[in-house]
Design a protein around this motif. Sequence first.
Motif, PDB file in Angstrom:
ATOM      1  N   PRO A  72       0.802  -1.233   0.000  1.00 17.48           N
ATOM      2  CA  PRO A  72       0.000   0.000   0.000  1.00 17.48           C
ATOM      3  C   PRO A  72       0.831   1.279   0.000  1.00 17.48           C
ATOM      4  O   PRO A  72       0.418   2.289  -0.570  1.00 17.48           O
ATOM      5  CB  PRO A  72      -0.831  -0.122   1.285  1.00 17.48           C
ATOM      6  CG  PRO A  72      -0.937  -1.590   1.527  1.00 17.48           C
ATOM      7  CD  PRO A  72       0.379  -2.150   1.093  1.00 17.48           C
ATOM      8  N   LEU A  73       2.017   1.242   0.637  1.00 16.80           N
ATOM      9  CA  LEU A  73       2.884   2.414   0.637  1.00 16.80           C
ATOM     10  C   LEU A  73       3.675   2.552  -0.659  1.00 16.80           C
ATOM     11  O   LEU A  73       4.341   3.578  -0.853  1.00 16.80           O
ATOM     12  CB  LEU A  73       3.859   2.336   1.820  1.00 16.80           C
ATOM     13  CG  LEU A  73       3.237   2.420   3.208  1.00 16.80           C
ATOM     14  CD1 LEU A  73       4.305   2.237   4.286  1.00 16.80           C
ATOM     15  CD2 LEU A  73       2.521   3.747   3.396  1.00 16.80           C
ATOM     16  N   SER A  74       3.621   1.549  -1.511  1.00 16.81           N
ATOM     17  CA  SER A  74       4.409   1.548  -2.754  1.00 16.81           C
ATOM     18  C   SER A  74       3.517   1.578  -3.983  1.00 16.81           C
ATOM     19  O   SER A  74       3.906   1.071  -5.041  1.00 16.81           O
ATOM     20  CB  SER A  74       5.312   0.306  -2.786  1.00 16.81           C
ATOM     21  OG  SER A  74       6.082   0.188  -1.621  1.00 16.81           O
ATOM     22  N   ARG A  75       2.339   2.142  -3.855  1.00 16.92           N
ATOM     23  CA  ARG A  75       1.417   2.160  -5.000  1.00 16.92           C
ATOM     24  C   ARG A  75       2.001   2.902  -6.195  1.00 16.92           C
ATOM     25  O   ARG A  75       1.768   2.524  -7.344  1.00 16.92           O
ATOM     26  CB  ARG A  75       0.089   2.791  -4.586  1.00 16.92           C
ATOM     27  CG  ARG A  75      -0.790   1.910  -3.724  1.00 16.92           C
ATOM     28  CD  ARG A  75      -2.183   2.493  -3.610  1.00 16.92           C
ATOM     29  NE  ARG A  75      -2.152   3.789  -2.948  1.00 16.92           N
ATOM     30  CZ  ARG A  75      -2.347   3.975  -1.653  1.00 16.92           C
ATOM     31  NH1 ARG A  75      -2.583   2.927  -0.877  1.00 16.92           N
ATOM     32  NH2 ARG A  75      -2.320   5.178  -1.119  1.00 16.92           N
ATOM     33  N   PRO A  86      -1.856   8.477 -19.317  1.00 19.19           N
ATOM     34  CA  PRO A  86      -2.206   9.643 -18.479  1.00 19.19           C
ATOM     35  C   PRO A  86      -2.586   9.289 -17.051  1.00 19.19           C
ATOM     36  O   PRO A  86      -2.363  10.091 -16.134  1.00 19.19           O
ATOM     37  CB  PRO A  86      -3.403  10.265 -19.232  1.00 19.19           C
ATOM     38  CG  PRO A  86      -3.241   9.815 -20.637  1.00 19.19           C
ATOM     39  CD  PRO A  86      -2.659   8.440 -20.545  1.00 19.19           C
ATOM     40  N   PHE A  87      -3.154   8.101 -16.818  1.00 18.18           N
ATOM     41  CA  PHE A  87      -3.559   7.726 -15.472  1.00 18.18           C
ATOM     42  C   PHE A  87      -2.364   7.377 -14.582  1.00 18.18           C
ATOM     43  O   PHE A  87      -2.466   7.398 -13.356  1.00 18.18           O
ATOM     44  CB  PHE A  87      -4.526   6.541 -15.527  1.00 18.18           C
ATOM     45  CG  PHE A  87      -5.829   6.856 -16.204  1.00 18.18           C
ATOM     46  CD1 PHE A  87      -6.844   7.502 -15.525  1.00 18.18           C
ATOM     47  CD2 PHE A  87      -6.036   6.523 -17.528  1.00 18.18           C
ATOM     48  CE1 PHE A  87      -8.045   7.807 -16.145  1.00 18.18           C
ATOM     49  CE2 PHE A  87      -7.231   6.811 -18.166  1.00 18.18           C
ATOM     50  CZ  PHE A  87      -8.239   7.452 -17.467  1.00 18.18           C
ATOM     51  N   VAL A  88      -1.245   7.031 -15.186  1.00 15.26           N
ATOM     52  CA  VAL A  88      -0.056   6.654 -14.418  1.00 15.26           C
ATOM     53  C   VAL A  88       0.967   7.779 -14.415  1.00 15.26           C
ATOM     54  O   VAL A  88       1.961   7.715 -13.709  1.00 15.26           O
ATOM     55  CB  VAL A  88       0.560   5.360 -15.004  1.00 15.26           C
ATOM     56  CG1 VAL A  88       1.618   4.776 -14.093  1.00 15.26           C
ATOM     57  CG2 VAL A  88      -0.524   4.317 -15.232  1.00 15.26           C
ATOM     58  N   GLN A  89       0.700   8.845 -15.184  1.00 10.08           N
ATOM     59  CA  GLN A  89       1.668   9.917 -15.325  1.00 10.08           C
ATOM     60  C   GLN A  89       2.012  10.559 -13.979  1.00 10.08           C
ATOM     61  O   GLN A  89       3.168  10.895 -13.720  1.00 10.08           O
ATOM     62  CB  GLN A  89       1.126  10.975 -16.291  1.00 10.08           C
ATOM     63  CG  GLN A  89       2.093  12.115 -16.573  1.00 10.08           C
ATOM     64  CD  GLN A  89       3.292  11.665 -17.370  1.00 10.08           C
ATOM     65  OE1 GLN A  89       3.196  10.738 -18.147  1.00 10.08           O
ATOM     66  NE2 GLN A  89       4.426  12.318 -17.159  1.00 10.08           N
ATOM     67  N   LYS A  90       1.017  10.726 -13.115  1.00 11.09           N
ATOM     68  CA  LYS A  90       1.261  11.397 -11.837  1.00 11.09           C
ATOM     69  C   LYS A  90       2.169  10.586 -10.925  1.00 11.09           C
ATOM     70  O   LYS A  90       2.739  11.130  -9.974  1.00 11.09           O
ATOM     71  CB  LYS A  90      -0.062  11.672 -11.140  1.00 11.09           C
ATOM     72  CG  LYS A  90      -0.845  10.406 -10.788  1.00 11.09           C
ATOM     73  CD  LYS A  90      -2.154  10.748 -10.104  1.00 11.09           C
ATOM     74  CE  LYS A  90      -2.943   9.501  -9.739  1.00 11.09           C
ATOM     75  NZ  LYS A  90      -4.214   9.836  -9.051  1.00 11.09           N
ATOM     76  N   LYS A 148       7.344  10.280  -8.495  1.00  8.50           N
ATOM     77  CA  LYS A 148       7.499   9.661  -7.185  1.00  8.50           C
ATOM     78  C   LYS A 148       7.968   8.236  -7.300  1.00  8.50           C
ATOM     79  O   LYS A 148       8.821   7.774  -6.547  1.00  8.50           O
ATOM     80  CB  LYS A 148       6.180   9.721  -6.429  1.00  8.50           C
ATOM     81  CG  LYS A 148       6.248   9.143  -5.028  1.00  8.50           C
ATOM     82  CD  LYS A 148       4.903   9.243  -4.328  1.00  8.50           C
ATOM     83  CE  LYS A 148       4.996   8.660  -2.918  1.00  8.50           C
ATOM     84  NZ  LYS A 148       3.691   8.731  -2.216  1.00  8.50           N
ATOM     85  N   GLY A 149       7.427   7.509  -8.288  1.00  8.01           N
ATOM     86  CA  GLY A 149       7.746   6.087  -8.402  1.00  8.01           C
ATOM     87  C   GLY A 149       9.150   5.825  -8.862  1.00  8.01           C
ATOM     88  O   GLY A 149       9.805   4.905  -8.393  1.00  8.01           O
ATOM     89  N   MET A 150       9.659   6.633  -9.800  1.00  2.00           N
ATOM     90  CA  MET A 150      10.981   6.379 -10.361  1.00  2.00           C
ATOM     91  C   MET A 150      12.082   7.114  -9.599  1.00  2.00           C
ATOM     92  O   MET A 150      13.082   6.528  -9.222  1.00  2.00           O
ATOM     93  CB  MET A 150      11.005   6.775 -11.829  1.00  2.00           C
ATOM     94  CG  MET A 150      10.089   5.900 -12.701  1.00  2.00           C
ATOM     95  SD  MET A 150      10.472   4.132 -12.582  1.00  2.00           S
ATOM     96  CE  MET A 150      12.136   4.131 -13.232  1.00  2.00           C
ATOM     97  N   LEU A 151      11.911   8.414  -9.381  1.00  2.00           N
ATOM     98  CA  LEU A 151      12.973   9.182  -8.745  1.00  2.00           C
ATOM     99  C   LEU A 151      13.150   8.791  -7.292  1.00  2.00           C
ATOM    100  O   LEU A 151      14.278   8.605  -6.822  1.00  2.00           O
ATOM    101  CB  LEU A 151      12.675  10.681  -8.860  1.00  2.00           C
ATOM    102  CG  LEU A 151      12.640  11.232 -10.287  1.00  2.00           C
ATOM    103  CD1 LEU A 151      12.375  12.729 -10.267  1.00  2.00           C
ATOM    104  CD2 LEU A 151      13.918  10.916 -11.022  1.00  2.00           C
ATOM    105  N   THR A 152      12.055   8.657  -6.548  1.00  2.00           N
ATOM    106  CA  THR A 152      12.175   8.285  -5.135  1.00  2.00           C
ATOM    107  C   THR A 152      12.736   6.899  -4.985  1.00  2.00           C
ATOM    108  O   THR A 152      13.548   6.624  -4.099  1.00  2.00           O
ATOM    109  CB  THR A 152      10.800   8.382  -4.444  1.00  2.00           C
ATOM    110  OG1 THR A 152      10.264   9.679  -4.676  1.00  2.00           O
ATOM    111  CG2 THR A 152      10.919   8.133  -2.963  1.00  2.00           C
TER     112      THR A 152
END
Length: 318
Positions: free
Chosen positions: A217-220, A301-305, A309-313
């Motif tokens: 859940p913290l890694s969505r 577009p739904f995954v753009q946001k 956070k997902g890649m850089l963090t």
Amino acid sequence: MTAVLGTRPDPGKTRGRKPGRWSAPPRPVWEEEPSPAGQAGKGLALGLACLAILFPLWIVIVTSLQTKRTIDEAGGLVVIPKGITFVAYQELLGGGQVQRAALVSVGVTVVGTLFSMAVSVLCAYGLSRSGSLGHRWILMSLLATMFFGAGLIPTYLLVQALGLTDTYLALILPSAVSVFNILVLRAFFMNISQELVDSARIDGAGEWRILFRIVMPLSRAVIAVISLFYAVGYWSAWFNASIYLTDQDMMPLQNVMIQLVQKQERPVGLSAQINTGQLSPLAIQMAVMVLALLPVAVLSPFVQKHFKKGMLTGAVKG
């Protein structure tokens, strides 16, 4: 009025102010205001980049929606539409080889993405736990595969020895896991607070419960990004099908598109319409290309946001 009209607000007063939804964030003290020429240059460069990306896509979509007469009058690709017709899409989705290939691509993409994510998440979580058995040797073995590969012929012989040729598993298993994606997931899992995991373990939670109730859940964000990477890879894949499959009915959509665009072959069931002049072969080719691009264009577009956070963090530390 506390500020004189035409003067710049005090940076100390605006630095902590939260920007509105449509307003730009406050500039740092050391950053100068952009000049009109600089703003115009940035806008022009951005506009040209968007035009270079959207113009070919516009031509493909418009050509797929035109009649044979319009395409013949334009001498090929159509830039300015003259009416709209969905005959090409109706014929493609009305049954036959293209519809079957689209269903094959959808099935391989869904099953392959679920399988790849399951393996990648479990592997990344195990490698993120420093006390897991042999995690360092497993990590080194995975890293070695990024620099050394067996090659095409040994891979084909292995798939053939396992009896996977002419099966849909040959489209999933040889490319099911990406070491890069595992490393990104592992780095993100390692950034999760260890105190949170330790408190759950003290409360009696096992590793499976910690993974599914706390870590995932913290890694969505990172899971959404990696899932998109796998899905796009499976949807766009054509090489495995070209060497592992011989049955034409099992070919995915990308291979059928290659046959149409490069080899100028016609889908089964459309030869009569093309021969009688009701359909243009070019419109069929463009329509297949649109069908191949549509899922990626809709899902991105739904995954753009989650990309930042997902890649850089996830790649900050590991």
